[in-house]
Design an enzyme around this catalytic site. Structure first.
Site, PDB file in Angstrom:
ATOM      1  N   ASP A   8       1.087  -0.385   5.066  1.00 16.35           N
ATOM      2  CA  ASP A   8       2.013  -1.512   5.098  1.00 16.35           C
ATOM      3  C   ASP A   8       2.843  -1.512   6.372  1.00 16.35           C
ATOM      4  O   ASP A   8       3.108  -0.459   6.956  1.00 16.35           O
ATOM      5  CB  ASP A   8       2.951  -1.458   3.887  1.00 16.35           C
ATOM      6  CG  ASP A   8       2.225  -1.693   2.570  1.00 16.35           C
ATOM      7  OD1 ASP A   8       2.799  -1.399   1.512  1.00 16.35           O
ATOM      8  OD2 ASP A   8       1.065  -2.161   2.600  1.00 16.35           O
ATOM      9  N   GLU A  32      -3.599   2.593   2.338  1.00 15.41           N
ATOM     10  CA  GLU A  32      -2.434   2.977   1.538  1.00 15.41           C
ATOM     11  C   GLU A  32      -2.464   2.234   0.204  1.00 15.41           C
ATOM     12  O   GLU A  32      -2.377   1.006   0.166  1.00 15.41           O
ATOM     13  CB  GLU A  32      -1.146   2.623   2.295  1.00 15.41           C
ATOM     14  CG  GLU A  32       0.113   2.755   1.461  1.00 15.41           C
ATOM     15  CD  GLU A  32       1.331   2.125   2.120  1.00 15.41           C
ATOM     16  OE1 GLU A  32       1.211   1.649   3.256  1.00 15.41           O
ATOM     17  OE2 GLU A  32       2.391   2.087   1.477  1.00 15.41           O
ATOM     18  N   ASP A  84       7.948   2.734   4.899  1.00 16.33           N
ATOM     19  CA  ASP A  84       7.066   3.647   4.156  1.00 16.33           C
ATOM     20  C   ASP A  84       5.679   3.694   4.794  1.00 16.33           C
ATOM     21  O   ASP A  84       5.062   4.769   4.887  1.00 16.33           O
ATOM     22  CB  ASP A  84       6.953   3.204   2.695  1.00 16.33           C
ATOM     23  CG  ASP A  84       8.181   3.604   1.888  1.00 16.33           C
ATOM     24  OD1 ASP A  84       8.841   4.585   2.279  1.00 16.33           O
ATOM     25  OD2 ASP A  84       8.478   2.935   0.887  1.00 16.33           O
ATOM     26  N   ASP A 120       5.920  -1.587   6.945  1.00 10.27           N
ATOM     27  CA  ASP A 120       7.319  -1.297   6.619  1.00 10.27           C
ATOM     28  C   ASP A 120       7.587   0.175   6.918  1.00 10.27           C
ATOM     29  O   ASP A 120       6.720   0.888   7.437  1.00 10.27           O
ATOM     30  CB  ASP A 120       7.621  -1.642   5.159  1.00 10.27           C
ATOM     31  CG  ASP A 120       6.724  -0.885   4.175  1.00 10.27           C
ATOM     32  OD1 ASP A 120       6.730  -1.221   2.992  1.00 10.27           O
ATOM     33  OD2 ASP A 120       6.009   0.065   4.611  1.00 10.27           O
TER      34      ASP A 120
END
Length: 663
Positions: free
Chosen positions: A513, A440, A517, A515
């Protein structure tokens, strides 16, 4: 171990064990009617009209036959001269295991002109003072005489309540699976009537009756699809083999003993005009969905019979050969064997393990099928010729497809320069070692380049969130630059042509990541692979990396102690924080990673990319209910229909701890 799991599958397996005991009696020629009742209180009742369980006292244990059957492992309640022989094989554990996993189990036996009864709580015999598993219980192992019946009337009735301390709360009995199993058993035991009485929902009670006189020939016809190439063929035979098993001697010790076993083979098969094959296998009417030695013998016999028949048929040209897959194309077969005390690989009985069965089944199939394929009977010769031609045609199609694939592979190799320029490829071509990280963002890509081992780790960055392919058409997916790049770099193809063996990398790893997202990006990537490259997931080639969430930096580490400690979940962080504080270990303010770009190359390598230290989560899906659930979940969360997704989000919102929201 004995039932496989504590979810719906294990709950259903308990029911199969009790039903199969009654079916065993029907197989022995006793009893032609079995009734299965699903009660509203969650209990299951199985009734038969067979000989009834033994009620006499077993001399070695001093216990009644009913208690031995329901409390002693490997003490099957079989009848005849060896009623209570215990062996080291996997038999005779079903009723005792179900009993141990039931909060209450009631048994009634009609035998010797009387009705006998005994109850158990979690395997302990006793007496309940009322209905249901919550009633008061007094331990008592006496077999009670509770009524009189005609001397000719015999049979057994078992009712049990699964122990909800053991089974998961959402584990439920499946009426669909029960109906399918009852239908299957009625095919396998011609003349046996199985009644399923579902009383679980008031006002929606229904009774299904399954009875098939045609046996496995009718079963093969029922399973077949498409236009038939042959009629249903029946291959039958029997043989004997010697097996060494441990048995109890008079002193109660296990002694290896040679036992003569009879094996009966009965196979029904039919070739159709389609391309898929369906081989259903059974041992003593127990389904073996993962095959075993009887299926190995069946396939070996098929290959040998076709090999003999094709030698003199002049259908094969020089250099051509027919393999197993060519013969199986369009075949529907029901493979059944009957033998005493079969060895299974696990009590769930999905794989037959008795070694001599392979040789004996292969011999029967080879002999019977060769006779059909080389027949001179006018009524059978056209069918035999059609089957041989079908196998030869499948062989030629397979070879042509392989040639086309090799040509396409060469073409792809010539076009390798068209691979996306942003791909940081690895040097190795070893499929067992190579890994493709789908990364990403460009910031993480820069760190990952320094952290990777360029010998076998390749990197492909994606910009932001890729297209949700669940909503998009195939054309839109191919137009999307990120999706097209992933398909091109993986190299396994897409849709029906997806072949994991053609992949350029052994592992595909999503690295995003830690998180929300990042979770969304992983979900979008999983949707792409599940929709267009599902064989890669089924082959176990697709993973997600697990980057750390926190880092502790010790201020004064002792000799041999790591300076940095990483944790990968909130719970692990709290445990480590408490542990370090309790031990008085000094550390700086723990760091919370928001994304991969916050780590330097050494940290990323150590925690997320180095095979010696990292954690990976494999994305898997299995055939059956698991696959259907996965399809439904992707459709709900990623599909066009908004209402179910909104309902899912609203329901989840009530379960969310608002204190965990970082706002």
């Amino acid at each position: 171990m004995y039932i496989g799991s504590t979810d719906t599958r294990g709950l259903m397996h308990c029911m199969w064990e009790i039903i199969d005991n009654s079916v065993d009696e029907a197989l022995a020629g006793h009893g032609t009617h079995i009734t299965v009742i699903l009660h509203a209180d969650g209990s299951v009742e199985v009734r038969d009209e067979a000989r009834g369980m033994p009620v006499d006292i077993e001399p070695r244990t001093g216990l009644s036959g009913v208690e031995v059957i329901h409390t002693k492992l490997h003490a099957g309640g079989k009848f005849g001269g060896g009623s209570y022989n215990a062996t080291g094989g996997l038999h005779g554990v079903g009723a005792s295991v179900v009993n141990a996993l039931s909060s209450r189990l009631d048994v009634e036996v009609d035998r010797n002109g009387a009705t006998w009864a005994m109850s158990f709580r979690r395997g302990v015999p006793g007496v309940f003072d009322g209905p249901g598993p919550e009633a008061g219980f007094t331990p008592d192992n006496r077999l009670r005489k509770v009524g009189r019946v005609a001397k000719a009337k015999t049979g057994s009735r078992t009712r049990y309540w699964p122990d909800r301390q053991i089974f998961l709360k959402d584990a439920k009995l499946s009426g669909t699976q029960l109906a399918a199993r009852a239908r299957q058993t009625s095919f396998l035991v011609p003349g046996l009537k199985i009644t399923v009485d579902d009383r679980r929902v008031a006002g929606d009670e229904h009774v299904d009756v399954h009875l098939h006189e045609g046996g496995i020939s009718e079963f093969a016809e029922y399973l077949s699809e498409g236009e038939p190439v042959t009629d249903v063929l029946r291959l039958q035979g029997s043989d004997r083999f010697t097996e060494t098993v441990p048995m109890l001697d008079a002193a109660g010790a296990m002694t290896p003993t040679d036992v003569e076993r009879d094996l009966d083979v009965d196979i029904a098969l039919r070739w159709g005009s389609g391309y898929e094959n369906k081989v259903s296998s059974f041992v003593n009417i127990i389904a073996t969905p993962k095959g075993g030695t009887h299926v190995q013998g069946f396939e070996r016999g098929l290959v040998r019979a076709f090999g003999k028949a094709l030698e003199n048929s002049r259908l094969l040209k020089a250099g051509e050969e027919v393999i197993k897959d060519d013969i199986l194309e369009g075949l529907t077969a029901v493979v059944t064997v009957r033998l005493a005390e079969p060895q299974f690989e696990g009590q769930t009985k999905e794989v037959l393990g008795t070694p001599p069965v392979t040789r004996l089944v292969a011999r029967v199939v080879e002999q019977e099928l060769t006779e059909f394929l080389t027949t001179s009977k006018p009524a059978l010769r056209p069918m035999a010729r059609a089957v041989l031609e079908k196998a030869v045609g499948a062989s030629r199609t397979r070879v042509a497809a392989r040639v086309h694939k090799e040509n396409q592979r060469r073409k792809n190799a010539l076009e390798s320069s068209s691979l996306p320029p942003k791909l940081a490829d690895c040097r190795s071509n070893d499929l067992e070692r190579t890994e493709l990280f789908i990364v990403e963002g460009d910031s993480a890509m820069g760190t990952a380049k320094l952290a990777r081992n360029s010998e076998f780790q390749a990197l492909l960055p994606i910009r932001g969130k890729i297209l949700n392919v669940q909503k998009a058409s195939v054309a839109d997916m191919l137009k999307n630059a990120e999706c097209a790049a992933i398909l091109q770099v993986v190299g396994a193809g897409s849709g029906r042509t997806c072949d994991p063996d053609q992949s350029r990398y052994g592992k595909i790893i999503f690295m995003a990541d830690a998180d929300s997202d990042g979770a969304h990006i992983r979900t979008l990537l999983a949707t792409l692979f599940f929709t267009y490259m599902r064989p890669m997931i089924e082959a176990g080639r697709v993973y997600t990396a697990v980057p750390p969430l926190h880092r502790f930096e010790l201020t004064n580490p002792k000799r041999g102690q790591e300076k940095y400690i990483y944790t990968y979940s909130e719970a692990e962080y709290q445990r480590k924080l408490a542990e370090l504080t309790k031990r008085g270990v000094g550390f700086k303010e723990p760091q919370r990673y928001k994304g991969l770009g916050e780590m330097d190359a050494d940290q990323l390598k150590e925690t997320t990319m180095d095979p010696r230290h990292r954690q990976l989560r494999r994305i898997t899906v299995e055939e059956g209910e698991s696959l259907e659930q996965a399809i439904a979940t992707f459709e709900k969360l990623m599909g066009n229909d908004v209402a179910p997704r909104k309902e899912f989000i609203v329901e989840g919102a009530y379960a969310l701890d608002t204190e965990r929201i970082d706002a």
